[in-house]
Design a protein around this motif. Structure first.
Motif, short mmCIF file in Angstrom:
data_model
loop_
_atom_site.label_atom_id
_atom_site.label_comp_id
_atom_site.label_asym_id
_atom_site.label_seq_id
_atom_site.Cartn_x
_atom_site.Cartn_y
_atom_site.Cartn_z
N GLY A 505 -15.16 -4.56 27.01
CA GLY A 505 -14.90 -5.57 25.99
C GLY A 505 -14.51 -6.93 26.52
O GLY A 505 -15.06 -7.96 26.08
N PRO A 506 -13.57 -7.02 27.47
CA PRO A 506 -13.20 -8.34 27.99
C PRO A 506 -14.34 -9.09 28.66
O PRO A 506 -14.30 -10.32 28.77
CB PRO A 506 -12.09 -8.01 29.00
CG PRO A 506 -11.47 -6.76 28.45
CD PRO A 506 -12.63 -5.97 27.90
N SER A 507 -15.39 -8.40 29.11
CA SER A 507 -16.50 -9.09 29.77
C SER A 507 -17.14 -10.11 28.84
O SER A 507 -17.63 -11.15 29.28
CB SER A 507 -17.55 -8.09 30.25
OG SER A 507 -18.30 -7.56 29.17
N GLN A 508 -17.16 -9.81 27.54
CA GLN A 508 -17.72 -10.77 26.59
C GLN A 508 -16.65 -11.50 25.79
O GLN A 508 -16.78 -12.69 25.49
CB GLN A 508 -18.67 -10.05 25.62
CG GLN A 508 -18.03 -8.93 24.82
CD GLN A 508 -19.05 -7.90 24.40
OE1 GLN A 508 -19.87 -7.45 25.21
NE2 GLN A 508 -19.02 -7.53 23.13
N ASN A 509 -15.56 -10.79 25.46
CA ASN A 509 -14.54 -11.40 24.61
C ASN A 509 -13.72 -12.47 25.34
O ASN A 509 -13.20 -13.39 24.70
CB ASN A 509 -13.62 -10.32 24.03
CG ASN A 509 -14.34 -9.48 23.00
OD1 ASN A 509 -15.25 -9.95 22.32
ND2 ASN A 509 -13.96 -8.22 22.87
N THR A 510 -13.60 -12.36 26.65
CA THR A 510 -12.92 -13.42 27.39
C THR A 510 -13.73 -14.71 27.34
O THR A 510 -13.17 -15.81 27.25
CB THR A 510 -12.69 -12.99 28.85
OG1 THR A 510 -11.90 -11.81 28.86
CG2 THR A 510 -11.98 -14.08 29.65
N PHE A 511 -15.05 -14.59 27.37
CA PHE A 511 -15.89 -15.78 27.24
C PHE A 511 -15.63 -16.48 25.91
O PHE A 511 -15.42 -17.70 25.87
CB PHE A 511 -17.37 -15.40 27.35
CG PHE A 511 -18.31 -16.47 26.87
CD1 PHE A 511 -18.38 -17.70 27.52
CD2 PHE A 511 -19.10 -16.26 25.74
CE1 PHE A 511 -19.23 -18.69 27.06
CE2 PHE A 511 -19.95 -17.26 25.28
CZ PHE A 511 -20.02 -18.47 25.94
N ILE A 512 -15.59 -15.73 24.82
CA ILE A 512 -15.43 -16.40 23.53
C ILE A 512 -14.00 -16.92 23.34
O ILE A 512 -13.80 -18.02 22.82
CB ILE A 512 -15.85 -15.47 22.37
CG1 ILE A 512 -14.91 -14.27 22.23
CG2 ILE A 512 -17.29 -15.01 22.55
CD1 ILE A 512 -15.14 -13.45 20.97
N VAL A 513 -13.00 -16.13 23.76
CA VAL A 513 -11.60 -16.55 23.58
C VAL A 513 -11.28 -17.77 24.42
O VAL A 513 -10.71 -18.76 23.93
CB VAL A 513 -10.66 -15.38 23.92
CG1 VAL A 513 -9.21 -15.87 24.08
CG2 VAL A 513 -10.72 -14.30 22.84
N GLU A 514 -11.63 -17.72 25.69
CA GLU A 514 -11.29 -18.83 26.59
C GLU A 514 -12.10 -20.09 26.28
O GLU A 514 -11.63 -21.21 26.49
CB GLU A 514 -11.49 -18.40 28.04
CG GLU A 514 -10.50 -17.35 28.51
CD GLU A 514 -9.08 -17.88 28.56
OE1 GLU A 514 -8.84 -18.85 29.29
OE2 GLU A 514 -8.22 -17.33 27.84
#
Length: 712
Positions: A505-514
């Protein structure tokens, strides 16, 4: 057709090596499992054996795929045991339903999970029993003895004895339930940079990967799978395929059509000559159709993943409101070693050799297919030519077991690269809709996010109101203290098979959050690092790695003309990572010059392996950010090989400056947390450079319209 020469990887290495003489390299796998040979030995637990010769044999029950567990896990045991590292030997454990606990190697859990306390206790148990045996021999208190280098010392008398001389007496002693574990200040191996134990075998070609397995009488096969998701086999004509020299048999298996031959090349050529008719299922969507379906789902409320404060009221009060939609594509794993497995199904037992992240899953899958009890299924774990989560699935094992059953012979099944890319368990595509607010003081006051994606599990229709935890990981649990926050999740039933991709999950969600946090910082007219520091009030460790990354990257200092910096960070699987990327444009495409990484992984076992994993994570993340995209047409994957699913090239590799924060905290994950921040660090830098906000990956040159450049 010319008959292919028998030239394997080892033959190639021997033929091309310069200045190496007398090199004998055997790759046949005999049934010579040393752990099961009778000998004089001391076996206090499933992980440690000490022979009368003083050799310490350590079982590794996790899969080695380049992350270094065949060195780091033995280091943990050997340190607590106070073993002579030169006398340590490592054996890869076969699958066992219960002896080693879970043998699943996923989620950066090899060290940070139960292995850390379990392996420490394994070593400490053996040490305590050896000390007790020496103390009894000398008639002194165990507390008067110490250990070092596989010896027990009694300093007052000057006596010492090697572990090998104590094993028989130690084996007769009761096993202590709670042996004393070392204080970190006593570690002799843990935390020290150690070369990989496998390096000599890797460079000389002696390491056995799945594709290297050879067993007497073995046949070779490949399987052609239905290219349409939810499709099925209608019929096939094997007339031309049977004319390929070396092809021995062709038949249907559960997942497609198996082509069996005398060698893998013949099997591949036979597969190309097959005339197969596939029956489509109901799923015929393209990538554009899937994106539209996600957007439709986003129109309705989803399952609530996190809610704090009153986000709607905060948005109403905000002096600036930012709205944005971010999308990420499906991604393939594209491991260097394609899916493969060797199976030998006999009348009363089954033996499997597999490069697998889930040995127990392979064992249970083979048992289910053959009908044998689990104890009649032996699974030998080879080294993995990259895993990334893909090899936690048993589909390639199913092909091999079914083919061996039909042929009544050992068979090695190897998928072509095309089959591998077009029949993956993909990282899911996702549609993410944001609303964020900034108050009159320039603070981020509201954060609203709706994530629409298929769950990161299984295949087939998935319906239901619940939140898929993996799909919102890195977004619903972000570390930033926004007072009014709302995240919900819309579950898509699109039947493209999805699974765990490096960092999940963080592989894609970090992109959107950051990325969106940078949008809010820009709307507030504030420094992106300063905004993050303020919002990390409850996470001092994460704020510290941000500070280290900012300082070491020179954040805020001038850059060459046409260069810019971007920042991003993550807390993932117990690892805390901040990254700063320095980027420019060359011929309209992003060029990443330098990546500064600061990380807090808790207690480090082997710094060499940690550094390698961080660098490898940057390669994975950059490949995905710049190129990674699986698209669909008519219910099937368009991409097929590295010509249309490219990876980062050596000339594109940036300078990577890694800074590991010293810590005695419980070990965190290492193999995945450095993947997520690189994409948003790069796209945030591109915004500074061009004024263009990248909201969809991969980064396309056509989306960048340079309007000037400035440093961060």
């Amino acid at each position: 057709m010319t008959k292919p020469q028998t030239l394997d990887r080892r033959d190639f290495l021997k033929a091309s090596a310069v200045g190496v003489g007398g090199l004998t390299l055997a790759f046949h796998l005999p049934d010579d499992r040393p752990w099961k040979e009778p000998s004089d030995r001391f076996e206090p637990n499933a992980f440690v054996r000490i022979g009368t010769d003083g050799i310490v044999t350590i079982m590794v029950a996790k899969a080695e795929m380049g992350q270094g567990v065949r060195t780091s896990l033995p280091m943990v045991i050997a340190d607590e045991l106070d073993a002579d590292w030169e006398a340590v030997r490592v054996v890869q454990a076969d699958a066992h339903p219960s002896m080693y606990g879970s043998q699943m190697t996923v989620g950066s859990r090899s060290v940070r999970g139960n292995a850390w306390p379990t392996l420490r206790q394994a070593g400490a148990t053996a040490r305590a029993m050896l000390v007790a045996a020496a103390a009894a021999r000398w008639q002194v208190a165990p507390s008067a003895c110490r250990t070092e280098g596989s010896r027990v010392f009694h300093d007052p008398s000057g006596r010492s004895v090697g572990y090998g001389d104590l094993v028989e007496a130690a084996a007769a002693l009761p096993v202590p339930a709670n042996p004393r574990l070392k204080d970190p200040s006593e570690f002799r191996l843990i935390g020290k940079p150690m070369p990989s134990l496998d390096t000599p075998d890797i460079v000389t070609g002696r390491v056995i990967y799945g594709m290297d397995v050879r067993t007497p009488g073995m046949l070779y096969a490949t399987v052609v799978h239905c290219p349409i998701f939810e499709g099925s086999l209608e019929r096939f004509d094997a007339t031309a395929a049977h004319r390929v020299p070396g092809v021995k048999d062709i038949f249907a298996v559960t997942q497609g059509v198996a082509v069996v031959a005398e060698n893998t090349w013949a099997a591949f050529q036979g597969a190309k000559a097959l005339n197969v008719t596939w029956k489509p299922g109901e799923f015929t969507m393209s990538s554009e159709d899937i994106s539209r379906s996600f957007a439709e789902i986003a129109q309705a409320p989803g399952a609530v993943a996190r809610e704090e404060g009153d986000v709607e009221a905060a948005l109403q009060r905000a002096v600036k409101v930012v709205r944005a939609v971010y999308e990420v594509p499906y991604l393939a794993h594209a491991t260097m070693e394609p899916m493969n497995c060797t199976a030998d199904v006999r009348s009363d037992h089954c033996e499997v050799w597999a490069p697998t992240q889930h040995p127990q899953g392979v064992q249970s899958t083979a048992a289910q297919i053959t009908g044998f009890p689990i104890e009649r299924v032996a699974v030998h774990v080879t080294r993995l030519g990259c895993g990334l989560g893909r090899r936690s699935r048993p589909d390639f094992v199913q092909d091999a077991v079914e083919t061996s059953m039909r042929m009544r012979a050992p068979v090695q099944v190897v998928w072509t690269r095309e089959e591998d890319i077009q029949h993956d368990w993909y990282r899911p595509a996702a549609y993410n809709r944001f609303e964020g607010g900034v108050d009159e003081d320039g603070n981020v006051s509201a954060w609203k996010l709706r994530i629409v994606a298929p769950p990161i599990v299984g295949r087939g229709p998935r319906r239901g109101p619940g939140v898929d935890g993996a799909s919102v990981d890195g977004a619903a649990n972000m570390a930033y203290a926004v007072p009014n926050l709302f995240v919900d999740y819309g579950r898509s039933p699109v039947p493209v098979p999805t699974g765990h991709w490096r960092s999940v999950g963080p592989s894609q969600n970090t992109f959107i959050v950051e990325s969106f946090l940078d949008e809010l910082a820009h709307a507030a007219g504030r420094d992106p690092v300063g905004v993050r520091r303020q919002l990390l009030v409850n996470h001092p460790r994460l704020r510290h790695v941000l500070d280290v990354a900012a300082e070491r990257s020179g954040w805020g200092t001038p850059l060459p003309a046409g260069h810019a910096r971007g920042v991003a960070l993550v807390e993932d699987k117990g690892g805390l990572v901040a990254e700063v990327a320095e980027v420019s444009l060359e011929d309209g495409r992003p060029k990443v010059h330098r990546v500064t990484v600061a990380a807090d992984f808790g207690q480090i076992v082997n710094p060499n392996a940690v550094h390698g994993q961080v660098v490898g994570s940057i390669v994975t993340g950059l490949s995905a950010a710049l190129y990674g995209e699986i698209t669909l047409e008519g219910g099937r994957v368009v991409q097929s090989n590295f010509h249309d699913y490219p990876l980062l090239k050596i000339g594109e590799m940036p300078e990577i400056d890694v800074h590991i924060v010293d810590s005695t905290e419980h070990p965190g994950g290492v193999g995945e947390p450095a993947v997520p921040p690189i994409a948003p660090a790069v796209t945030n830098a591109l915004f500074v450079l061009t004024g263009v906000r990248i909201r969809r990956l991969p980064i396309r040159a056509s989306a960048l319209q340079a309007v000037g450049a400035s440093g961060s």
